[in-house]
Scaffold this active site. Sequence first.
Site, PDB file in Angstrom:
ATOM      1  N   ASP A  38       0.789  -1.116  -0.057  1.00 40.68           N
ATOM      2  CA  ASP A  38      -0.111  -0.016  -0.181  1.00 40.68           C
ATOM      3  C   ASP A  38       0.841   1.202   0.257  1.00 40.68           C
ATOM      4  O   ASP A  38       2.275   0.901   0.051  1.00 40.68           O
ATOM      5  CB  ASP A  38      -0.862   0.047   1.404  1.00 40.68           C
ATOM      6  CG  ASP A  38      -2.151   0.633   1.200  1.00 40.68           C
ATOM      7  OD1 ASP A  38      -2.132   1.831   0.939  1.00 40.68           O
ATOM      8  OD2 ASP A  38      -3.428   0.117   1.155  1.00 40.68           O
ATOM      9  N   ASP A  64       3.714   2.713  -4.749  1.00 36.66           N
ATOM     10  CA  ASP A  64       2.777   3.766  -5.071  1.00 36.66           C
ATOM     11  C   ASP A  64       2.594   2.968  -6.564  1.00 36.66           C
ATOM     12  O   ASP A  64       3.310   3.300  -7.505  1.00 36.66           O
ATOM     13  CB  ASP A  64       3.414   5.007  -5.357  1.00 36.66           C
ATOM     14  CG  ASP A  64       2.220   6.116  -5.747  1.00 36.66           C
ATOM     15  OD1 ASP A  64       1.080   5.616  -6.440  1.00 36.66           O
ATOM     16  OD2 ASP A  64       2.439   7.321  -5.725  1.00 36.66           O
ATOM     17  N   TYR A 155     -14.829   6.985 -11.737  1.00 34.93           N
ATOM     18  CA  TYR A 155     -14.803   5.664 -10.870  1.00 34.93           C
ATOM     19  C   TYR A 155     -15.556   4.459 -12.068  1.00 34.93           C
ATOM     20  O   TYR A 155     -14.713   3.564 -12.188  1.00 34.93           O
ATOM     21  CB  TYR A 155     -15.519   5.746  -9.601  1.00 34.93           C
ATOM     22  CG  TYR A 155     -15.430   4.594  -8.857  1.00 34.93           C
ATOM     23  CD1 TYR A 155     -14.260   4.093  -8.227  1.00 34.93           C
ATOM     24  CD2 TYR A 155     -16.430   3.813  -8.452  1.00 34.93           C
ATOM     25  CE1 TYR A 155     -14.038   2.856  -7.707  1.00 34.93           C
ATOM     26  CE2 TYR A 155     -16.527   2.529  -7.658  1.00 34.93           C
ATOM     27  CZ  TYR A 155     -15.241   2.293  -7.299  1.00 34.93           C
ATOM     28  OH  TYR A 155     -15.106   1.132  -6.585  1.00 34.93           O
ATOM     29  N   LYS A 159     -13.394   1.339 -13.715  1.00 35.62           N
ATOM     30  CA  LYS A 159     -13.718   0.031 -13.221  1.00 35.62           C
ATOM     31  C   LYS A 159     -14.541  -0.860 -14.527  1.00 35.62           C
ATOM     32  O   LYS A 159     -13.891  -1.884 -14.497  1.00 35.62           O
ATOM     33  CB  LYS A 159     -14.604  -0.114 -12.092  1.00 35.62           C
ATOM     34  CG  LYS A 159     -14.087   0.464 -10.847  1.00 35.62           C
ATOM     35  CD  LYS A 159     -12.898  -0.441 -10.295  1.00 35.62           C
ATOM     36  CE  LYS A 159     -12.410  -0.096  -8.718  1.00 35.62           C
ATOM     37  NZ  LYS A 159     -11.569  -0.952  -8.228  1.00 35.62           N
ATOM     38  N   THR A 190     -16.884  -0.269   4.726  1.00 42.47           N
ATOM     39  CA  THR A 190     -15.620  -0.144   5.208  1.00 42.47           C
ATOM     40  C   THR A 190     -15.414   1.134   5.875  1.00 42.47           C
ATOM     41  O   THR A 190     -16.240   2.124   5.524  1.00 42.47           O
ATOM     42  CB  THR A 190     -14.469  -0.525   3.996  1.00 42.47           C
ATOM     43  OG1 THR A 190     -14.842   0.795   2.936  1.00 42.47           O
ATOM     44  CG2 THR A 190     -14.731  -1.763   2.964  1.00 42.47           C
TER      45      THR A 190
END
Length: 253
Positions: A38, A64, A155, A159, A190
């Site tokens: 991450d 990254d 987004y 995707k 989350t």
Amino acid sequence: MEQRFAGKIVLVTGSAGGLGRGFATGFAREGAHLVLADVNMAGLQETQDELRAMGAQCSMHRVDLAVENDIEAFAADVSRLHPRLDVLINNAGLAYGEIAYGFEALGQEKWLHYFAVNTVAPLLLAQALRTPLSAGPGVIINQSSMASYLPGTAYGVTKAALNAMTYGMARSFANQGIRVNAIAPGLMETPANRAGIPPEHYDRIQSMQFLKLHGSATDIVALGLFLASDDARFITNEIVHCDAGHPFRGYRG
Ligand SMILES: NC(=O)c1ccc[n+]([C@@H]2O[C@H](COP(=O)([O-])OP(=O)(O)OC[C@H]3O[C@@H](n4cnc5c(N)ncnc54)[C@H](O)[C@@H]3O)[C@@H](O)[C@H]2O)c1
């Protein structure tokens, strides 16, 4: 508890929290050795502490995924440490904030950054890890979204392109027996999506589900464990939806 991943090496990107941490703990519970990656080192450290407290083996790496050199250096380290990689979960992604709302006003720089992280990095990382992935042979899972059927946001577009990328990867990696599938989650609670989606919007999206259930990381992790296991040895080139029947998926609604 079944130990389907005892002795297996599993790499999870975006494992500093949320679904990524869920995958890491889910695979660890079934005996896997985890490779955590991450940009968020504080979150990665928490995940690593959690895994170690469970008695799991793991390592953590800052990478990254928007930077090709970073991906290559990370993959070289992983390949040195692990000549065989059993599972690659391309979970990291940009999902909240401007990418989920902005569209017309986004300039080229932002679009390319979003595509770099959400669409291109899964291929670049898998390609850089092709040798250790071939050894198993391994399994690749890309983290898509039910929003891949909603092209009204940046987004959704990244995707949607990731779904197409998954089909391309499934064909390309099949040469080495490597399976490639994507999971398209619905609304899964989350910390990041609770912080990133206003409560009234969250409730409205959730109320549209056919099944009036509350989605969490557990639902996605269970599917990921199945797809990564030998029980799914005949499954590749699929986008598997896990969204309680959400009409965002277009005609199926
Ligand atoms: N939670 C949901 O409802 C939901 C639904 C559909 C799809 N998803 C997808 O699941 C994944 C995880 O979502 P989440 O809700 O856990 O969110 P999250 O923000 O907690 O997880 C994303 C992770 O990716 C990491 N990341 C972002 N940019 C990176 C970069 N350039 N390099 C390396 N790491 C980077 C972040 O630091 C973070 O830890 C995302 O790909 C998201 O699009 C989530």
